[in-house]
Motif scaffolding. Structure first.
Motif, short mmCIF file in Angstrom:
data_model
loop_
_atom_site.label_atom_id
_atom_site.label_comp_id
_atom_site.label_asym_id
_atom_site.label_seq_id
_atom_site.Cartn_x
_atom_site.Cartn_y
_atom_site.Cartn_z
N CYS A 130 0.66 -1.26 -0.17
CA CYS A 130 0.02 -0.01 -0.12
C CYS A 130 0.82 1.37 0.22
CB CYS A 130 -0.96 -0.05 1.21
SG CYS A 130 -2.31 -1.26 1.21
N ALA A 131 1.89 1.21 0.83
CA ALA A 131 2.88 2.44 0.84
C ALA A 131 3.61 2.74 -0.54
CB ALA A 131 3.83 2.39 1.99
N SER A 132 3.88 1.64 -1.19
CA SER A 132 4.73 1.96 -2.41
C SER A 132 3.69 2.37 -3.53
CB SER A 132 5.42 0.70 -2.85
OG SER A 132 4.30 -0.49 -3.01
N MET A 133 2.44 1.68 -3.59
CA MET A 133 1.56 2.09 -4.36
C MET A 133 1.10 3.65 -4.20
SD MET A 133 0.31 -0.29 -6.68
CE MET A 133 -1.22 0.57 -7.02
N ALA A 134 1.09 4.22 -3.01
CA ALA A 134 0.79 5.34 -2.66
C ALA A 134 1.73 6.46 -3.15
CB ALA A 134 0.56 5.73 -1.21
N ARG A 155 12.84 1.12 2.78
CA ARG A 155 13.54 1.58 1.61
C ARG A 155 13.90 0.55 0.76
NH1 ARG A 155 18.56 2.60 0.55
NH2 ARG A 155 19.16 1.51 2.31
N ARG A 156 14.61 -0.59 1.47
CA ARG A 156 15.26 -1.66 0.61
C ARG A 156 14.18 -2.31 -0.34
NH1 ARG A 156 17.92 -2.61 5.58
NH2 ARG A 156 16.59 -4.46 6.07
N PHE A 157 13.02 -2.35 0.61
CA PHE A 157 11.86 -3.02 -0.51
C PHE A 157 11.57 -2.22 -1.66
CE2 PHE A 157 7.51 -2.90 -1.48
CZ PHE A 157 7.15 -4.14 -1.95
N ALA A 158 11.41 -0.90 -1.51
CA ALA A 158 11.13 -0.04 -2.70
C ALA A 158 12.27 -0.01 -3.69
CB ALA A 158 10.81 1.51 -2.14
N ARG A 159 13.54 0.03 -3.16
CA ARG A 159 14.69 -0.02 -4.17
C ARG A 159 14.99 -1.37 -5.01
NH1 ARG A 159 19.98 -0.80 -0.96
NH2 ARG A 159 19.00 -2.95 -0.87
N ASP A 160 14.61 -2.49 -4.35
CA ASP A 160 14.71 -3.76 -4.97
C ASP A 160 13.34 -4.18 -5.56
OD1 ASP A 160 17.39 -3.57 -3.69
OD2 ASP A 160 16.71 -4.76 -2.08
N GLN A 161 12.21 -3.85 -5.26
CA GLN A 161 11.08 -4.67 -5.78
C GLN A 161 10.17 -3.61 -6.57
OE1 GLN A 161 10.57 -7.62 -5.45
NE2 GLN A 161 12.32 -7.77 -4.14
N GLU A 190 11.60 6.06 -4.80
CA GLU A 190 12.21 6.84 -3.98
C GLU A 190 11.58 6.99 -2.63
OE1 GLU A 190 14.81 8.67 -3.32
OE2 GLU A 190 15.92 8.28 -5.44
N THR A 191 11.92 6.99 -1.61
CA THR A 191 11.04 7.19 0.04
C THR A 191 11.10 8.16 0.78
OG1 THR A 191 12.79 5.87 1.20
CG2 THR A 191 11.27 4.53 -0.28
N HIS A 192 11.82 9.39 0.09
CA HIS A 192 11.91 10.46 0.93
C HIS A 192 10.78 11.14 1.25
CE1 HIS A 192 11.70 12.00 -3.26
NE2 HIS A 192 11.33 13.03 -2.94
N ALA A 193 9.58 10.93 0.52
CA ALA A 193 8.29 11.52 0.77
C ALA A 193 7.63 10.79 1.66
CB ALA A 193 7.26 11.68 -0.51
N LEU A 194 7.88 9.53 2.27
CA LEU A 194 7.31 8.72 3.03
C LEU A 194 7.57 9.36 4.68
CD1 LEU A 194 5.68 5.86 3.64
CD2 LEU A 194 8.01 5.05 4.00
N THR A 195 6.49 9.40 5.35
CA THR A 195 6.17 9.57 6.73
C THR A 195 6.35 8.31 7.49
OG1 THR A 195 5.51 11.92 6.58
CG2 THR A 195 5.33 10.82 8.65
#
Length: 275
Positions: free
Chosen positions: A190-194, A216-222, A227-232
C-alpha cells in the motif's frame, strides 16, 4: 450547530454573514461565512466577541425586516479581542434563490474536500477515523476484514476489499494515505502504491525507524528504485512515547492536516485565535 440544509429548510428567516474584508490579523480569512436564524446557527466567522456581535446584529436585522447591513469591527480592546486587525461583515436576509445558492456552494465545497484513506481498521485506524469524521476531509477506512470495519462507529466511508491497492489507484489527486494494516507485506504494498502516484499530499506508514529502512530496501529492490523521501515513517512520532491508539491518532491527524493545508495556509493572512 445545526446542519445547513436543516437550517435553510426550517421555519423563519435566515441571514447570511460573510467576512467580506480583512485588514491585519483576524480569526478567519475573507470569504468565510455563516448562517443565522432566530434560534440556530451554521458555520463560523471566528468565534469570540467578533462572532457574538455579528450574530446579535444579524438577528436584529431579521427582527427589523431589513434586507442588508455591513458591520465594520476593530479586533482590539474595543470588543475584547487582541488580534489587532479589522474586518467588514456583510449581513443579508436570504431569499429562496440565496438558499439554493448556499446549498450548491456547500455541496461544491464538500466535493472538493481532500480524501484521506486509512488502510487498516485496527485500533489506531478506528481512532483515526473517530477524529477525521469531525474534520473537513473525505475520510475512507479500508480493510479486508469485515469484522474490524464493523467495529468502526465513526461517520466515515468504509471499504471492504481484498485489493486495497485499487482504492489507492482510484483516489483523487492530492489525497492522503495512512497505512497501518495487520500485515507488513500489505503495508509495504500500500505504501509503495501511494508513493508511486507522485501526487499524494501525505503518505504515512506505521512502524519504526527499522521498518522504514526495511521499506526503503523493498522499494529499491522490488519497485524499480522507488524513492522513499516523501514517506512519513514512523507516523505520529513528534516526541510522545505514549502508545495508546487515541494518542497516536491525534499526532497523526496533526501531521496529515499540516500536509493538506500547507499550501493554502501559506497564502492566507496571519490568523489569531478567538478569545
Amino acid at each position: 450547530m445545526i446542519a445547513l440544509d436543516r437550517l435553510l429548510s426550517g421555519p423563519g428567516p435566515v441571514a447570511r454573514l460573510r467576512l467580506c474584508r480583512v485588514r491585519g490579523s483576524s480569526p478567519r480569512e475573507a470569504g468565510c461565512e455563516m448562517y443565522v436564524s432566530e434560534r440556530a446557527l451554521h458555520g463560523t466567522i471566528g468565534g469570540g466577541q467578533l462572532e457574538h456581535r455579528a450574530i446579535t446584529a444579524a438577528r436584529a436585522l431579521l427582527a427589523r425586516g431589513d434586507l442588508a447591513e455591513t458591520l465594520d469591527l476593530p479586533l482590539g480592546p474595543e470588543i475584547g479581542q487582541c488580534c489587532g486587525g479589522r474586518v467588514e461583515i456583510a449581513l443579508s436576509r436570504m431569499g429562496a434563490q440565496d438558499r439554493q445558492a448556499a446549498l450548491a456552494r456547500a455541496a461544491e465545497a464538500a466535493a472538493a474536500q481532500p480524501m484521506v484513506q486509512i488502510h487498516g481498521a485496527g485500533h489506531v485506524g478506528r481512532a483515526l477515523a473517530d477524529l477525521m469524521q469531525h474534520l473537513p476531509v473525505r475520510c475512507v477506512l479500508v480493510d479486508s476484514r469485515a469484522a474490524e470495519l464493523t467495529l468502526c462507529a465513526a461517520r466515515v466511508e468504509t471499504r471492504l476489499t481484498p485489493l486495497p491497492e485499487l482504492e489507492i489507484a482510484m483516489a483523487p489527486p492530492g489525497s492522503a494515505f495512512i497505512v497501518l494494516t495487520h500485515d507488513h507485506a500489505l503495508d509495504f504494498l500500500c505504501a509503495s502504491m501511494a508513493l508511486q502516484r507522485n501526487d499524494a499530499r501525505y503518505v504515512g506508514l506505521i512502524g519504526s525507524a527499522t521498518k522504514r529502512e526495511k521499506f526503503r530496501r523493498f522499494a529499491r529492490d522490488q519497485c524499480d528504485g522507488l524513492e522513499t523521501h516523501a514517506l512519513t515513517c514512523p507516523i505520529g512520532a513528534q516526541g510522545s512515547r505514549d502508545k495508546r491508539p487515541e494518542v497516536i491518532a491525534a499526532f497523526v491527524v496533526a501531521e496529515v492536516l499540516a500536509a493538506l493545508t500547507h499550501a493554502q495556509g501559506a497564502a492566507q493572512p496571519v490568523a489569531c485565535a478567538a478569545e
